[in-house]
Motif scaffolding. Structure first.
Motif: not given
Length: 709
Positions: A290-297, A384-392, A570-582
């Protein structure tokens, strides 16, 4: 179409502006509240058709309960008042199916030093988890000593932080954008026009998103993109139209002809650039997340909306303002503007391109080497993915997640969940399988198997490592490969991340094919060449590679954590390279369209091969640089976000447009154009004939007269 737009602006400018004001009011009233209507569920980053989703569905269907705790409350072990009040609040909530925890529930619920305990709440599967979590957060927030976390609160806090960061980014971006626009245009009125178009674009896009959301669930995270990208594209397109109109004012004076020429040239380019960016958005629709196709829309909507507002509203404003578009400009600024338009062969970008074309091989190799060097860290990328550690760090969900992992034994806010098909009578067999799970190297603890009904058992596995750690993700694979009495389904946050990466890898080839086809067709229609589109594709890839390398260098390797105010995962959120590529692919093509059409314009007017490159670069140099700077401000303001993947989005897009507007445009484009000469414009005869019939050009020869000052 473009002639009709010119007639509309010249004949009915005040009607167009009146309708625009009405549209803005209606769009603001209907689109403004869209944030509360968009999807804020915690599955925006999950493939809902993957094994991880099916595991949870099986357990929830069999038991009528969620598969894992939705809310976790941590408190001092000796604070019986806080514990009793917490248990009372949770048990009185109608959508809570189970409540467990506290010192009396066993050593697993007491920290290593005995100072803390925790309570978990498992919701009913057919309730409304979002509203339940919101209500419980309000109630438990009044209890002293209680810290609230878990799956539900973590995602709500992420959503709330995103909305808060959006407001902060806008407050930072708008004043900076006006100041930069003022520096670019040297006129208060001209500087306000891009911001006006940006505001209309954002509000109009929100209205369209609200309509689409009635049929397709759109993630709330798309709001950041709509605001940032909408503002950035609107400013880009406005810059090109306003600057071209000011050129035409010098050439022909105020009146219908200046507007006609502006729309026939810059307006045409804006429309086809928007189609290119919208095509990049379409490439994101192939992913099931949903994150990626929402960004595409969102990308497609804001690109087309920005172009529509630019070519409809701005020309009407030109018709009303005429020469007053330069109002609010001291005479010194006016003279500088006129001199810059007139002195094409003495400008900075003209002289720079001439220098570059004297040493094309050396400079092309240098530019390529710089981009490859910047991109080299991407070879060691981790995801990496999205969990509680992405928060402050001070967010309650982050605090709870850290507390459970570091101060308790075998406690995990997001365990790996195994759904095992077996009859209730198969206890011995299931228990033996659970023992095998406990022998896996990365498994910290395995729960007692629980029969959930419907021939379904649930076993929770806690990893020795954080949820999104590479070893936790490997543990998911090991569990899936381990021989079980019956084929198991493995779910939980770590499994969702594994399935997400698999879904992304599966969708990348089709997404890239869409990007390549859209880019190639657009540039071929604009230039009539097959060489220039291929070169643009190669340079887009170099830009993206350098951008990814910068992101790895900063966010994966943990640089600038102090100035950028983040903690590296210690990693990039895995959807960001895809989104940024497009998105970067679309934006890079966007700038290529503007530059190549001005080069072609000069060439069609009779300039030589190298001279047309120098003229094209000079005519676009200052404006494209300003557009890139403004775009970097518009999206770069997301670097102030407290959410790390939003920060990555802002810095990534800002870095990409600045790289494209400097190294690519100043070094690679002129050097490669010089090396290939007439071969830049080559196309096979069948394609040449096709372009002669359906191809596009930015302007007409009679519109390219020298400027007279």
């Amino acid at each position: 179409m473009f002639a009709a737009l010119a007639r509309l602006a010249n004949t009915y400018p005040r009607r167009v502006l009146a309708i625009t004001v009405l549209f803005f009011a209606v769009a603001g009233a209907l689109g403004g509240p869209v944030a509360s209507l968009l999807n804020s569920d915690n599955d925006s980053f999950s493939d809902t058709g993957a094994e991880s989703a099916k595991a949870l569905e099986r357990i929830e269907k069999a038991s009528g309960e969620m598969a894992s705790p939705d809310l976790i409350a941590v408190m001092p072990a000796k604070d019986t008042a806080a514990l009793d009040e917490t248990l009372s609040i949770l048990k009185s909530e109608k959508n809570v199916a189970q409540v467990a925890g506290g010192p009396d529930s066993g050593p697993a619920f007491v920290s290593k030093d005995g100072s803390k305990t925790y309570v978990v709440a498992i919701y009913k599967s057919h309730g409304d988890p979002d509203s339940t979590t919101e209500h419980l957060r309000d109630e438990l927030g009044e209890v002293d000593g209680v810290t609230i976390g878990g799956f539900g609160p973590a995602y709500q806090q992420v959503n709330e932080q995103v909305e808060s960061d959006l407001v902060k980014a806008e407050l930072i971006a708008f004043p900076l954008l006006f100041l930069v626009s003022l520096w670019v245009f040297r006129s208060a009125v001209a500087a306000l026009l891009p911001l006006l178009v940006g505001g209309i674009t954002i509000v109009g896009s929100l209205l369209v998103v609200r309509g689409i959301n009635e049929f397709v669930d759109i993630s709330i995270f798309a709001l950041n993109l709509i605001t940032g990208l909408g503002l950035g594209l609107a400013i880009d397109y406005s810059l090109f139209l306003v600057s071209r109109y000011r050129e035409e004012l010098v050439r022909t004076g105020p009146g219908p002809e200046a507007i006609r020429r502006t729309i026939a040239t810059a307006g045409r380019t804006v429309v086809f650039s928007a189609v290119t960016v919208a095509g990049a958005g379409l490439a994101l629709l192939v992913f099931p997340l949903r994150f990626l196709y929402s960004m595409g829309i969102g990308v497609s909507i804001v690109a087309l909306m920005a172009a529509a507002v630019s070519v409809i509203v701005l020309p009407a404003l030109f018709a009303v303002l005429q020469h007053r578009v330069n109002a609010g400009s001291p005479k010194r600024w006016q003279r500088a503007q006129a001199a810059e338009i007139a002195a094409e062969k003495h400008g900075f970008w003209y002289q720079l391109s001439k220098f570059v074309m004297r040493f094309p091989i050396a400079i092309a190799l240098t530019g390529t080497a710089i981009l490859l060097a910047l991109g080299s860290p991407f070879l060691g990328v981790k995801f990496t993915g999205v969990d509680a550690t992405v928060l402050p760090k001070d967010a309650s969900a982050h605090v709870v997640d850290t507390t459970l992992r570091t101060e308790f034994v075998g406690a995990e806010s997001l365990p790996i969940i195994v759904a095992l098909p077996a009859a209730e009578s198969d206890t011995a067999e299931v228990t033996a399988y659970a023992s095998q799970l406990g022998e896996l190297d990365s498994a910290a603890a395995v729960s007692e198997p629980r029969y959930r009904g419907g021939d379904t058992w649930q076993i929770d596995v806690s990893s020795k490592f954080p949820t999104m750690d590479e070893k936790s993700l490997d543990l998911v694979t090991e569990i899936r490969e381990l021989k079980a009495p019956e084929p198991v389904l493995v779910g939980g946050a770590a499994a969702e991340q594994v399935d997400q990466v698999h879904a992304i890898k599966a969708g990348v080839p089709l997404a890239m094919l869409i990007l390549v086809i859209v880019t190639f067709i657009t540039l071929f229609l604009m230039t009539g060449s097959v060489v220039l589109p291929i070169k643009a594709l190669i340079m887009n890839v170099l830009t993206i590679t350098a951008t990814f390398g910068i992101l790895v260098l900063i966010f994966q390797e943990g640089r600038f954590q102090g100035p950028l105010d983040y903690v590296s995962q210690g990693a990039l959120e895995s959807t960001q390279p895809v989104f940024l590529f497009a998105v970067v692919f679309g934006l890079s093509t966007d700038y290529a369209v503007f530059l190549l059409t001005r080069i072609k314009e000069a060439r069609d007017a009779g300039a030589g091969e190298r001279e047309s490159v120098a003229l094209g670069l000079q005519r676009t140099g200052r404006i494209v640089t300003a557009a890139a700077l403004l775009f970097a401000v518009a999206l770069g303001s997301f670097a102030t976000s407290e959410i790390i993947f939003i920060k990555q989005l802002g810095i990534g897009t800002a870095a990409a447009v600045l790289i494209d507007a400097t190294i690519v445009r100043a070094m690679l484009v002129p050097s490669l154009m010089a090396l290939l000469g007439k071969r830049n414009w080559w196309a096979p005869k069948p394609l040449r004939k096709l372009h002669d019939r359906i191809g596009l050009s930015e302007g007409e020869p009679d519109e390219l007269e020298p400027v007279k000052v």
